[in-house]
Design a protein around this motif. Structure first.
Motif, PDB file in Angstrom:
ATOM      1  N   UNK A  90       0.952  -1.143  -0.114  1.00 47.41           N
ATOM      2  CA  UNK A  90      -0.055   0.055  -0.124  1.00 47.41           C
ATOM      3  C   UNK A  90       0.734   1.314   0.138  1.00 47.41           C
ATOM      4  N   UNK A  91       0.702   2.055  -1.063  1.00 50.30           N
ATOM      5  CA  UNK A  91       1.642   3.256  -1.163  1.00 50.30           C
ATOM      6  C   UNK A  91       1.008   4.192  -2.489  1.00 50.30           C
ATOM      7  N   UNK A  92       1.686   5.434  -2.456  1.00 50.32           N
ATOM      8  CA  UNK A  92       1.245   6.261  -3.603  1.00 50.32           C
ATOM      9  C   UNK A  92       2.325   5.660  -4.560  1.00 50.32           C
ATOM     10  N   UNK A  93       2.176   5.295  -5.806  1.00 46.18           N
ATOM     11  CA  UNK A  93       2.783   4.966  -6.880  1.00 46.18           C
ATOM     12  C   UNK A  93       3.107   6.012  -7.875  1.00 46.18           C
ATOM     13  N   UNK A  94       4.282   6.288  -7.936  1.00 45.73           N
ATOM     14  CA  UNK A  94       4.860   7.270  -9.054  1.00 45.73           C
ATOM     15  C   UNK A  94       5.583   6.960 -10.255  1.00 45.73           C
ATOM     16  N   UNK A  95       5.392   7.253 -11.494  1.00 43.96           N
ATOM     17  CA  UNK A  95       6.384   7.179 -12.563  1.00 43.96           C
ATOM     18  C   UNK A  95       7.175   8.437 -12.677  1.00 43.96           C
ATOM     19  N   UNK A  96       8.298   8.096 -13.242  1.00 45.56           N
ATOM     20  CA  UNK A  96       9.241   9.119 -13.356  1.00 45.56           C
ATOM     21  C   UNK A  96      10.141   9.032 -14.693  1.00 45.56           C
ATOM     22  N   UNK A  97      10.640   9.962 -15.239  1.00 46.96           N
ATOM     23  CA  UNK A  97      11.611   9.888 -16.432  1.00 46.96           C
ATOM     24  C   UNK A  97      12.999  10.337 -16.133  1.00 46.96           C
ATOM     25  N   UNK A  98      13.856   9.377 -16.539  1.00 48.21           N
ATOM     26  CA  UNK A  98      15.347   9.919 -16.629  1.00 48.21           C
ATOM     27  C   UNK A  98      15.832   9.936 -17.758  1.00 48.21           C
ATOM     28  N   UNK A  99      16.993  11.056 -18.320  1.00 53.10           N
ATOM     29  CA  UNK A  99      17.371  10.905 -19.145  1.00 53.10           C
ATOM     30  C   UNK A  99      18.230   9.468 -19.542  1.00 53.10           C
ATOM     31  N   UNK A 100      18.485   9.142 -20.699  1.00 49.68           N
ATOM     32  CA  UNK A 100      19.067   7.708 -20.932  1.00 49.68           C
ATOM     33  C   UNK A 100      19.679   7.793 -22.479  1.00 49.68           C
ATOM     34  N   UNK A 101      20.691   7.019 -22.340  1.00 49.02           N
ATOM     35  CA  UNK A 101      21.558   6.958 -23.740  1.00 49.02           C
ATOM     36  C   UNK A 101      21.830   5.327 -23.750  1.00 49.02           C
ATOM     37  N   UNK A 102      21.708   4.772 -24.855  1.00 52.37           N
ATOM     38  CA  UNK A 102      22.299   3.485 -25.327  1.00 52.37           C
ATOM     39  C   UNK A 102      23.619   3.065 -24.466  1.00 52.37           C
ATOM     40  N   UNK A 103      23.732   2.126 -23.734  1.00 50.89           N
ATOM     41  CA  UNK A 103      25.012   1.814 -23.003  1.00 50.89           C
ATOM     42  C   UNK A 103      25.038   2.296 -21.628  1.00 50.89           C
ATOM     43  N   UNK A 104      24.181   3.226 -21.218  1.00 51.12           N
ATOM     44  CA  UNK A 104      24.193   3.754 -19.832  1.00 51.12           C
ATOM     45  C   UNK A 104      23.813   2.627 -18.736  1.00 51.12           C
ATOM     46  N   UNK A 105      22.701   1.703 -18.970  1.00 53.22           N
ATOM     47  CA  UNK A 105      22.251   1.059 -18.125  1.00 53.22           C
ATOM     48  C   UNK A 105      20.942   1.739 -17.664  1.00 53.22           C
ATOM     49  N   UNK A 106      20.141   1.015 -16.928  1.00 48.61           N
ATOM     50  CA  UNK A 106      18.850   1.453 -16.693  1.00 48.61           C
ATOM     51  C   UNK A 106      19.078   2.220 -15.319  1.00 48.61           C
ATOM     52  N   UNK A 107      18.748   3.228 -15.013  1.00 47.80           N
ATOM     53  CA  UNK A 107      19.126   4.055 -13.809  1.00 47.80           C
ATOM     54  C   UNK A 107      17.929   3.584 -12.791  1.00 47.80           C
ATOM     55  N   UNK A 108      18.408   3.510 -11.742  1.00 43.74           N
ATOM     56  CA  UNK A 108      17.581   2.968 -10.492  1.00 43.74           C
ATOM     57  C   UNK A 108      17.428   4.222  -9.425  1.00 43.74           C
ATOM     58  N   UNK A 109      18.402   5.005  -9.397  1.00 44.40           N
ATOM     59  CA  UNK A 109      18.444   6.060  -8.214  1.00 44.40           C
ATOM     60  C   UNK A 109      17.386   7.134  -8.414  1.00 44.40           C
ATOM     61  N   UNK A 110      16.559   7.441  -7.409  1.00 45.66           N
ATOM     62  CA  UNK A 110      15.645   8.763  -7.541  1.00 45.66           C
ATOM     63  C   UNK A 110      16.200   9.876  -8.204  1.00 45.66           C
ATOM     64  N   UNK A 111      17.510  10.121  -7.780  1.00 41.08           N
ATOM     65  CA  UNK A 111      18.184  11.403  -8.138  1.00 41.08           C
ATOM     66  C   UNK A 111      18.574  11.608  -9.713  1.00 41.08           C
ATOM     67  N   UNK A 112      18.208  10.308 -10.497  1.00 45.45           N
ATOM     68  CA  UNK A 112      18.472  10.291 -11.797  1.00 45.45           C
ATOM     69  C   UNK A 112      17.407  10.894 -12.500  1.00 45.45           C
ATOM     70  N   UNK A 113      16.092  10.965 -11.750  1.00 46.38           N
ATOM     71  CA  UNK A 113      14.951  10.952 -12.493  1.00 46.38           C
ATOM     72  C   UNK A 113      14.378  12.747 -12.517  1.00 46.38           C
ATOM     73  N   UNK A 114      14.354  13.239 -13.576  1.00 40.41           N
ATOM     74  CA  UNK A 114      14.040  14.450 -13.604  1.00 40.41           C
ATOM     75  C   UNK A 114      12.684  14.854 -13.578  1.00 40.41           C
ATOM     76  N   UNK A 115      11.829  14.037 -14.069  1.00 47.20           N
ATOM     77  CA  UNK A 115      10.354  14.281 -14.200  1.00 47.20           C
ATOM     78  C   UNK A 115       9.587  13.303 -13.532  1.00 47.20           C
TER      79      UNK A 115
END
Length: 126
Positions: A90-115
């Motif tokens: 039980x929680x509030x669920x959010x989606x967020x977007x982080x800049x990404x480029x091929x080869x970077x790996x999938x970001x998992x830290x909150x600070x990576x997400x701008x929007x």
């Protein structure tokens, strides 16, 4: 940039919900989309992420095998299918977007997400 979240609600433990995140205002393939949740009195934590450009995914250990993240790049949407839900999710669920480029790996830290989207409440009762 806009992220609109939908699909939350009330579900019995063991049940399922599907969350949707509709993105607009940026090039979808250049971003990773993450799902996060924040329970009352707790910090916001990562649940699952997907890199739209190559489809690579990440799942928190607590949701592996029960949750599935997917993207529809034609519709600029990301989904989180949540199965066998537990009351402690039980929680509030959010989606967020982080800049990404091929080869970077999938970001998992909150600070990576701008929007961030507005969040949707998920209540799981026992």
């Amino acid at each position: 940039v806009q992220l609109v979240v939908s699909g939350g609600g009330l579900v019995q433990a063991g049940g399922s919900l599907r969350l949707s995140c509709a993105a607009s205002g940026f090039t979808f393939d250049d971003y990773a989309i993450g799902w996060f949740r924040q329970a009352p009195g707790k910090e916001r934590v990562v649940v699952s992420c997907i890199s739209s450009g190559d489809g690579s995914t990440y799942y928190a250990d607590s949701v592996k095998g029960r949750f599935t993240i997917s993207s529809d790049n034609a519709k600029n949407k990301v989904y989180l299918q949540m199965n066998r839900l537990k009351p402690e999710e039980t929680a509030v669920y959010y989606c967020a977007a982080a800049p990404w480029r091929r080869g970077w790996g999938t970001p998992v830290e909150l600070v990576a997400y701008d929007y961030w989207g507005q969040g949707t409440q998920v209540n799981v009762y026992s």
